[in-house]
Design an enzyme around this catalytic site. Sequence first.
Site, short mmCIF file in Angstrom:
data_model
loop_
_atom_site.label_atom_id
_atom_site.label_comp_id
_atom_site.label_asym_id
_atom_site.label_seq_id
_atom_site.Cartn_x
_atom_site.Cartn_y
_atom_site.Cartn_z
N GLU A 1 39.26 -2.62 79.23
CA GLU A 1 39.49 -4.06 79.37
C GLU A 1 39.76 -4.55 77.97
O GLU A 1 38.87 -4.56 77.13
CB GLU A 1 38.26 -4.72 80.01
CG GLU A 1 38.53 -6.16 80.42
CD GLU A 1 37.91 -7.16 79.45
OE1 GLU A 1 38.69 -7.66 78.59
OE2 GLU A 1 36.72 -7.43 79.54
N CYS B 1 37.74 -12.94 76.00
CA CYS B 1 39.02 -12.26 76.26
C CYS B 1 39.80 -12.93 77.38
O CYS B 1 41.03 -12.90 77.40
CB CYS B 1 38.78 -10.79 76.58
SG CYS B 1 37.57 -10.52 77.89
#
Length: 473
Positions: A245, A279
């Site tokens: 990720e 993020c």
Amino acid sequence: MREYLKFYIDGQWVAPSTPKTAEVINPATEAVSGRISLGSAADVDKAVAAAKKAFASWSQTTREQRLDVLQSIQAEYAKRQTEIGDAIMEEMGAPSGLAQGFHTALGAGHLATAIEVLKEFKFSEQRGATLIAKEPIGVCALITPWNWPMNQIAVKVFPALATGCTMILKPPQLAPYSAQIFAEILDKAGVPKGVFNMLQGSGAVIGTALSTHPDVDLISFTGSEGVGVEIAKNAAPGVKRVCQELGGKSAFVVLDDADLAKNVASATSSMMINSGQTCSAGSRLLVPKKRMAEALEAAKAAAEGVTVGDPKGNVAMGPVVSKAQYNIIQEYIETGVGEGAKIVAGGAGRPEGLSKGWYVKPTVFGNVSNSMRIAREEIFGPVLVVIGYDDVDDAVAIANDSDFGLAGYVNGADAAACNAVARRMRTGWISINGGYDFHAPFGGYKKSGNGREWGEFGFHEYLEVKSMLGYAP
């Protein structure tokens, strides 16, 4: 002053193979808050050997046995949740309300979700004369970032435990305290020795040793795109499974309706949470061009309403994690000005009245085109760019014109219109009008990574699929 100088390997707290320490800096004060030991490849070898040995028995445990362990962890986590929040506040500067709230609640939520999923998860399925079995992949290296430290540990460790894997956790050097408490929780909860191991250290040393180790079966990494690429390269000769990720530059699409100003304000304030160090942050705010003035006014008011200061106080935003991160953000703000974007709120330097600590002004840029660096690169700070669109088709095109595809947001009064935009966005996780779900798979398209975490989908990361033909029911 905190001192965490031992690693958790094979059910014991052990000294590193070679003594070496590093200071940890409190980003709110710029003062040393503690020391940790830095591990080496020799420490990785010990941890991997322990995990490999423990896999033989842990992989054969029943669903009920693993549930017992997870529920024991849940009880211990609840006892120490406040300590974890205090550690997160100290190590990476999250305000007390956020550290004691969402940061720690995420860990508890993912643990509860893992327990819920494990109770019903189908590890085998009979299809005629064939049995399809899902079995633990083996020894897993879990490498986590500093920005949401407990969330990122939880979404890796708990599914790995639930599926029968063993693991080595490598937490971030910038935010190591909460991970140390987490390891103490698992030890107290009675996780069998060797099943969970943790060692601190630099990513360049520990991450490389884990990703190249012949006895590691899976690497799960959350962090920057550049580091993720290197991990994948290192893991390739061993044909390891690599789950990543990575970065994001997510679009927040506000539709053209009566709620525009309210939705812009919500998008702006939510982007500033955790000092913008998320993020999945909606760092590109897309609004109708014809209502740009109204949108910028709402964004300016929202950004200027974000209180910044000492994390121990009643503030909405603390510092960013480090001097290096502060400098990167300042460079991006200067770049945006140089590209011709207009500062609507915030700007360079520290907020007024804050002379020490890595504090950044909540910043909003207007007059931004999607081709600018500040619109294309992940800044990882409280910097929002506002981009105008002509119509819905244009909004979708701008949203999708990115190297990343981690998250997305759509807000508007017409649910059907929001749904239609969300369906067209090339990204892995989309929140419509504030939707949130611990069971929803989280992960990205394109350079935002591969694989999925959270809920049932997070279990699949840690499982191999075996077909047994001629298996009599």
